[in-house]
Structures are given as C-alpha cells and as structure tokens.
Design a protein around this motif. Structure first.
Motif, PDB file in Angstrom:
ATOM      1  N   THR A  55      40.180  47.412  33.349  1.00  0.00           N
ATOM      2  CA  THR A  55      40.809  47.358  34.659  1.00  0.00           C
ATOM      3  C   THR A  55      39.791  46.798  35.649  1.00  0.00           C
ATOM      4  OG1 THR A  55      42.188  49.276  34.113  1.00  0.00           O
ATOM      5  CG2 THR A  55      41.958  48.711  36.451  1.00  0.00           C
ATOM      6  N   LEU A  56      39.912  45.511  35.928  1.00  0.00           N
ATOM      7  CA  LEU A  56      38.925  44.829  36.774  1.00  0.00           C
ATOM      8  C   LEU A  56      39.471  44.452  38.145  1.00  0.00           C
ATOM      9  CD1 LEU A  56      37.304  42.420  34.134  1.00  0.00           C
ATOM     10  CD2 LEU A  56      36.552  44.712  34.834  1.00  0.00           C
ATOM     11  N   GLY A  57      40.700  44.860  38.458  1.00  0.00           N
ATOM     12  CA  GLY A  57      41.254  44.549  39.774  1.00  0.00           C
ATOM     13  C   GLY A  57      42.256  43.418  39.714  1.00  0.00           C
ATOM     14  N   GLY A  58      42.552  42.862  40.883  1.00  0.00           N
ATOM     15  CA  GLY A  58      43.568  41.828  41.004  1.00  0.00           C
ATOM     16  C   GLY A  58      43.035  40.429  40.808  1.00  0.00           C
ATOM     17  N   ASP A  59      43.944  39.472  40.899  1.00  0.00           N
ATOM     18  CA  ASP A  59      43.579  38.063  40.749  1.00  0.00           C
ATOM     19  C   ASP A  59      42.547  37.668  41.787  1.00  0.00           C
ATOM     20  OD1 ASP A  59      45.328  37.798  38.662  1.00  0.00           O
ATOM     21  OD2 ASP A  59      46.971  37.051  39.904  1.00  0.00           O
ATOM     22  N   ALA A  60      41.603  36.854  41.363  1.00  0.00           N
ATOM     23  CA  ALA A  60      40.514  36.419  42.248  1.00  0.00           C
ATOM     24  C   ALA A  60      40.648  34.926  42.545  1.00  0.00           C
ATOM     25  CB  ALA A  60      39.167  36.728  41.602  1.00  0.00           C
ATOM     26  N   ASP A  61      41.829  34.544  43.044  1.00  0.00           N
ATOM     27  CA  ASP A  61      42.095  33.129  43.298  1.00  0.00           C
ATOM     28  C   ASP A  61      41.160  32.531  44.339  1.00  0.00           C
ATOM     29  OD1 ASP A  61      44.177  33.298  41.493  1.00  0.00           O
ATOM     30  OD2 ASP A  61      45.673  33.714  43.035  1.00  0.00           O
ATOM     31  N   ASN A  62      40.688  33.371  45.287  1.00  0.00           N
ATOM     32  CA  ASN A  62      39.831  32.841  46.346  1.00  0.00           C
ATOM     33  C   ASN A  62      38.362  32.771  45.931  1.00  0.00           C
ATOM     34  OD1 ASN A  62      39.533  35.628  46.284  1.00  0.00           O
ATOM     35  ND2 ASN A  62      38.988  35.763  48.452  1.00  0.00           N
ATOM     36  N   VAL A  63      38.044  33.210  44.709  1.00  0.00           N
ATOM     37  CA  VAL A  63      36.666  33.118  44.224  1.00  0.00           C
ATOM     38  C   VAL A  63      36.511  31.773  43.529  1.00  0.00           C
ATOM     39  CG1 VAL A  63      34.871  34.190  42.812  1.00  0.00           C
ATOM     40  CG2 VAL A  63      36.571  35.609  43.959  1.00  0.00           C
ATOM     41  N   SER A  64      36.148  30.795  44.289  1.00  0.00           N
ATOM     42  CA  SER A  64      36.021  29.436  43.779  1.00  0.00           C
ATOM     43  C   SER A  64      34.924  28.720  44.555  1.00  0.00           C
ATOM     44  CB  SER A  64      37.349  28.682  43.925  1.00  0.00           C
ATOM     45  OG  SER A  64      37.740  28.620  45.294  1.00  0.00           O
ATOM     46  N   GLY A  65      34.644  27.503  44.162  1.00  0.00           N
ATOM     47  CA  GLY A  65      33.652  26.697  44.872  1.00  0.00           C
ATOM     48  C   GLY A  65      32.303  27.379  44.930  1.00  0.00           C
ATOM     49  N   ALA A  66      31.721  27.430  46.124  1.00  0.00           N
ATOM     50  CA  ALA A  66      30.387  27.999  46.321  1.00  0.00           C
ATOM     51  C   ALA A  66      30.354  29.470  45.951  1.00  0.00           C
ATOM     52  CB  ALA A  66      29.937  27.800  47.766  1.00  0.00           C
ATOM     53  N   LYS A  67      31.447  30.188  46.235  1.00  0.00           N
ATOM     54  CA  LYS A  67      31.464  31.627  45.958  1.00  0.00           C
ATOM     55  C   LYS A  67      31.403  31.903  44.459  1.00  0.00           C
ATOM     56  CE  LYS A  67      33.133  35.758  48.151  1.00  0.00           C
ATOM     57  NZ  LYS A  67      33.892  36.283  49.283  1.00  0.00           N
ATOM     58  N   LEU A  68      32.117  31.120  43.666  1.00  0.00           N
ATOM     59  CA  LEU A  68      32.079  31.280  42.217  1.00  0.00           C
ATOM     60  C   LEU A  68      30.713  30.862  41.679  1.00  0.00           C
ATOM     61  CD1 LEU A  68      33.383  31.911  39.526  1.00  0.00           C
ATOM     62  CD2 LEU A  68      34.375  29.605  39.529  1.00  0.00           C
ATOM     63  N   LYS A  69      30.165  29.791  42.203  1.00  0.00           N
ATOM     64  CA  LYS A  69      28.839  29.320  41.785  1.00  0.00           C
ATOM     65  C   LYS A  69      27.785  30.396  42.048  1.00  0.00           C
ATOM     66  CE  LYS A  69      25.539  25.523  42.598  1.00  0.00           C
ATOM     67  NZ  LYS A  69      24.446  26.278  43.220  1.00  0.00           N
ATOM     68  N   HIS A  70      27.852  31.021  43.218  1.00  0.00           N
ATOM     69  CA  HIS A  70      26.894  32.063  43.561  1.00  0.00           C
ATOM     70  C   HIS A  70      27.090  33.310  42.697  1.00  0.00           C
ATOM     71  CE1 HIS A  70      26.383  30.152  47.796  1.00  0.00           C
ATOM     72  NE2 HIS A  70      25.624  29.576  46.889  1.00  0.00           N
ATOM     73  N   LEU A  71      28.333  33.603  42.329  1.00  0.00           N
ATOM     74  CA  LEU A  71      28.583  34.737  41.441  1.00  0.00           C
ATOM     75  C   LEU A  71      27.896  34.501  40.099  1.00  0.00           C
ATOM     76  CD1 LEU A  71      30.060  37.387  40.686  1.00  0.00           C
ATOM     77  CD2 LEU A  71      32.000  35.957  39.968  1.00  0.00           C
ATOM     78  N   GLN A  72      28.057  33.334  39.551  1.00  0.00           N
ATOM     79  CA  GLN A  72      27.422  33.011  38.276  1.00  0.00           C
ATOM     80  C   GLN A  72      25.901  33.082  38.383  1.00  0.00           C
ATOM     81  OE1 GLN A  72      29.387  29.205  37.921  1.00  0.00           O
ATOM     82  NE2 GLN A  72      31.000  30.025  36.602  1.00  0.00           N
ATOM     83  N   GLU A  73      25.367  32.629  39.515  1.00  0.00           N
ATOM     84  CA  GLU A  73      23.917  32.693  39.726  1.00  0.00           C
ATOM     85  C   GLU A  73      23.436  34.131  39.795  1.00  0.00           C
ATOM     86  OE1 GLU A  73      23.462  30.494  43.307  1.00  0.00           O
ATOM     87  OE2 GLU A  73      23.459  28.529  42.312  1.00  0.00           O
ATOM     88  N   ARG A  74      24.188  35.001  40.495  1.00  0.00           N
ATOM     89  CA  ARG A  74      23.787  36.403  40.626  1.00  0.00           C
ATOM     90  C   ARG A  74      23.798  37.098  39.261  1.00  0.00           C
ATOM     91  NH1 ARG A  74      21.716  34.608  43.796  1.00  0.00           N
ATOM     92  NH2 ARG A  74      22.203  34.325  45.993  1.00  0.00           N
ATOM     93  N   VAL A  75      24.788  36.782  38.442  1.00  0.00           N
ATOM     94  CA  VAL A  75      24.861  37.371  37.101  1.00  0.00           C
ATOM     95  C   VAL A  75      23.650  36.955  36.278  1.00  0.00           C
ATOM     96  CG1 VAL A  75      26.113  37.288  34.906  1.00  0.00           C
ATOM     97  CG2 VAL A  75      27.366  37.634  37.042  1.00  0.00           C
ATOM     98  N   THR A  76      23.312  35.685  36.318  1.00  0.00           N
ATOM     99  CA  THR A  76      22.186  35.185  35.535  1.00  0.00           C
ATOM    100  C   THR A  76      20.866  35.800  35.981  1.00  0.00           C
ATOM    101  OG1 THR A  76      23.321  33.083  35.146  1.00  0.00           O
ATOM    102  CG2 THR A  76      20.929  33.103  34.854  1.00  0.00           C
ATOM    103  N   LYS A  77      20.652  35.889  37.290  1.00  0.00           N
ATOM    104  CA  LYS A  77      19.382  36.370  37.823  1.00  0.00           C
ATOM    105  C   LYS A  77      19.235  37.892  37.758  1.00  0.00           C
ATOM    106  CE  LYS A  77      18.771  32.489  41.031  1.00  0.00           C
ATOM    107  NZ  LYS A  77      18.705  32.081  42.464  1.00  0.00           N
TER     108      LYS A  77
END
Length: 235
Positions: A101-123
């Motif tokens: 159970t991870l919540g609702g659709d994350a349609d607005n997580v795109s572009g810079a916000k998605l890129k930064h999410l991936q960076e935060r996970v990696t770091k």
C-alpha cells in the motif's frame, strides 16, 4: 577553545540538531518475531517456488517472514496481531510480486521532481552501487511519497576482518519521502529483505509486478487463508 571557534562549533551543532531525523530499520533486526499470544495469521499457496514471503504491517514498522512448506509453494505467517498487512513474495526464479500500500497515483511526479527522487534514492545508501525504484505512490495529498526500492551491490565487499565477501548483496525497502518544492527529503526507510547473492559483476534487478491480491489483508483473531494465488509470468 578560542571564542570564535567555539561559536562556530555551536552554530554547526545547532544546524545539525535542526535537521529532521531519518529513521533507518536495522538489518540485524530485520524481521519481527511472531506474537505467541496472537491467534491471527495469514496462509496461502502460489504456483511458483518461493525463497521468501514477507508481510509488512501498514504501520511500516512490523515486518514478518513466513514459514515456507511444500517445496516453497505454501506460506504461513503465525502470530500476527490485529491489523492490515501487505505481502512481498520473492521467487526462486528471480521475480518479486508485491501488494504494498504505497498511496495514490503520482501523476504529478515527473520531470525535475522525478529526477530528484531517483537521485535521492541513489544517494541515500551508496554502499549499494545500484538502485531501482520498482513502484511509488503519494499520500497526504501529495505531500509525501512512498517508494518500493531494490538495491544491489555487485562490487568487491570487504568484511570487518579485511577478508573479501565472496557474494553480492540484494536489498528491498520501503522509503518515505517528504515533498520539498521540486525535490524530496528522505524521512524513513523500512528494510524488508537483505540477502547475499552469487558473486560477480552485472547482477540484474529482479523482475517486478504488483498484484492487488496480496495487499491490504486484514487480520483479526484467526488465520486468514488466501487460498491459491496464481503468479503471472512477468515479461
């Protein structure tokens, strides 16, 4: 200590104290022990051989490992307190099926916000040299995000003794992030699985599929039998 140096020390200490605490589950205490006084539980069967069946309570704190039988095709979680649980099933053939159970659709997580999410996970954990977000969703009106993440280490690893660990490592976790404009701040991480794998470079991520049948399972005071759950082939 000179006054200026002491003042600098105090400023750094105050800045560190103001940072949000990041709660990390300790791998040494990965799985919660069954409660001997709890009559509830979960049982079921699948049509593929499992190596692990894991139940995460919706508080994302308690995490249980199932007893496997029938050649890894039957699982049972005894001693579960009343609550709601999501399962993660890992097969011997190299696939992971989950109903987290991870919540609702994350349609607005795109572009810079998605890129930064991936960076935060990696770091967030550079001991693992590879990381992949298998799935994510938003909660609290989009102010928070939950991500199911797989991490791999297929580099040389040294033990504390200095000897080389002759294996790779794989870990799964659920990470909670707070939204910060177009960026994210990691708040908590609950490790679900950490196992050694055969050594060698180029270890692949597991194939992944979300199946609702193993999510949002309510346990009260009996063992809930899920019956036989077919696990689709993942292309």
């Amino acid at each position: 200590m000179p006054a200026k140096l002491f003042a600098c020390f105090l400023a750094i200490a105050a800045a560190l104290a103001s940072l949000p605490e990041v709660s990390m589950a300790q791998t040494a205490n990965l799985y919660t022990k069954p409660h001997t006084d709890a009559p509830g539980g979960i049982a079921g069967r699948v049509d593929k051989e499992l190596t692990h069946a894991i139940a995460l309570e919706h508080d994302r704190v308690s995490c249980y490992k199932a007893e496997l039988s029938d050649g890894g095709k039957a699982f049972r979680f005894p001693g579960l307190p009343t609550g709601k649980y999501d399962l993660v099933l890992i097969t011997k053939a190299g696939a992971v099926y989950e109903g987290l159970t991870l919540g609702g659709d994350a349609d607005n997580v795109s572009g810079a916000k998605l890129k930064h999410l991936q960076e935060r996970v990696t770091k967030a954990d550079t001991f693992f040299n590879k990381a992949q977000i298998d799935r994510y969703g938003v909660i609290d009106g989009g102010d928070r995000l939950l991500a199911f993440v797989e991490r791999l280490r297929d580099k040389v690893t040294l033990r504390q003794s200095g000897d080389v660990l002759d294996s790779n490592l794989r870990r799964f976790e659920v990470i909670e992030f707070d939204s910060a404009t177009d960026d994210w701040q990691m708040m908590t991480s609950r490790h679900l699985y950490r196992e050694e794998q055969p050594s060698g470079p180029g270890m692949p991520f597991l194939k992944h599929l979300c199946i609702p049948e193993v999510g949002n399972i309510r346990v009260v005071d009996t063992v809930k039998d899920l019956g036989t759950i077919p696990l689709p082939e993942i292309k």
